[in-house]
Design a protein around this motif. Structure first.
Motif, PDB file in Angstrom:
ATOM      1  N   LYS A  43       0.838  -1.205   0.000  1.00  0.00           N
ATOM      2  CA  LYS A  43       0.000   0.000   0.000  1.00  0.00           C
ATOM      3  C   LYS A  43       0.871   1.252   0.000  1.00  0.00           C
ATOM      4  O   LYS A  43       0.635   2.190  -0.770  1.00  0.00           O
ATOM      5  N   GLU A  47       1.561   4.388  -3.028  1.00  0.00           N
ATOM      6  CA  GLU A  47       1.259   5.799  -2.789  1.00  0.00           C
ATOM      7  C   GLU A  47       2.494   6.697  -2.801  1.00  0.00           C
ATOM      8  O   GLU A  47       2.392   7.895  -3.063  1.00  0.00           O
ATOM      9  N   GLU A  48       3.651   6.141  -2.486  1.00  0.00           N
ATOM     10  CA  GLU A  48       4.901   6.899  -2.414  1.00  0.00           C
ATOM     11  C   GLU A  48       5.962   6.226  -3.282  1.00  0.00           C
ATOM     12  O   GLU A  48       5.983   5.006  -3.405  1.00  0.00           O
TER      13      GLU A  48
END
Length: 136
Positions: A43, A47-48
């Motif tokens: 996850k 996102e990064e």
């Protein structure tokens, strides 16, 4: 550039630290149950932008691998399989728990707060990451 993410992997829980995008500052991120770690990382990486994993390498005083390495090696295989595009490097983690507790004392945390093993693991991951940054 992207972030470097450090892991202080343990049998029960793992401390996580991360750099800023310019890879200048190491900051504690969180501590998570080790059996939930890969899901958390999937996850987070979605996102990064994570360009490298730094995983603590427990060693004995004579520089041989610590007994806890038997728990880390299988995790490293799963990590590399889950993120084949992200390099994994190891960083000596000797004394990081003691340094983490010393940091907690120096920052004025009460004894009850210093017993929080999750916080110790997160600070240890930060120390591992900062040591890696200092060398590179």
């Amino acid at each position: 550039m992207g972030r470097i993410l450090a892991l202080d992997y343990g049998k029960k829980r793992t401390g996580i630290a991360v750099t800023d995008e310019l890879q200048l500052i190491a900051s504690g991120l969180t501590t998570i149950a080790s059996h939930e770690l890969l899901d958390f990382l999937k996850k987070y990486v979605s996102e990064e932008k994570v360009v490298k994993f730094v995983v603590g390498e427990p060693r004995q005083m004579n520089n041989t691998p610590s007994e806890s390495e038997i728990f880390i090696a299988p995790f490293l295989s799963r990590l590399k399989k889950a993120f084949p595009e992200v390099p994994v490097v190891r960083e000596d983690e000797r004394f990081t728990s003691k340094l983490a507790i010393r940091t907690m004392i120096d920052s004025g945390l009460k004894k009850k707060q210093r017993r929080d093993k999750a916080l110790v693991d997160e600070i240890s991951a930060t120390i591992i990451l900062q040591a890696y940054l200092n060398k590179n």
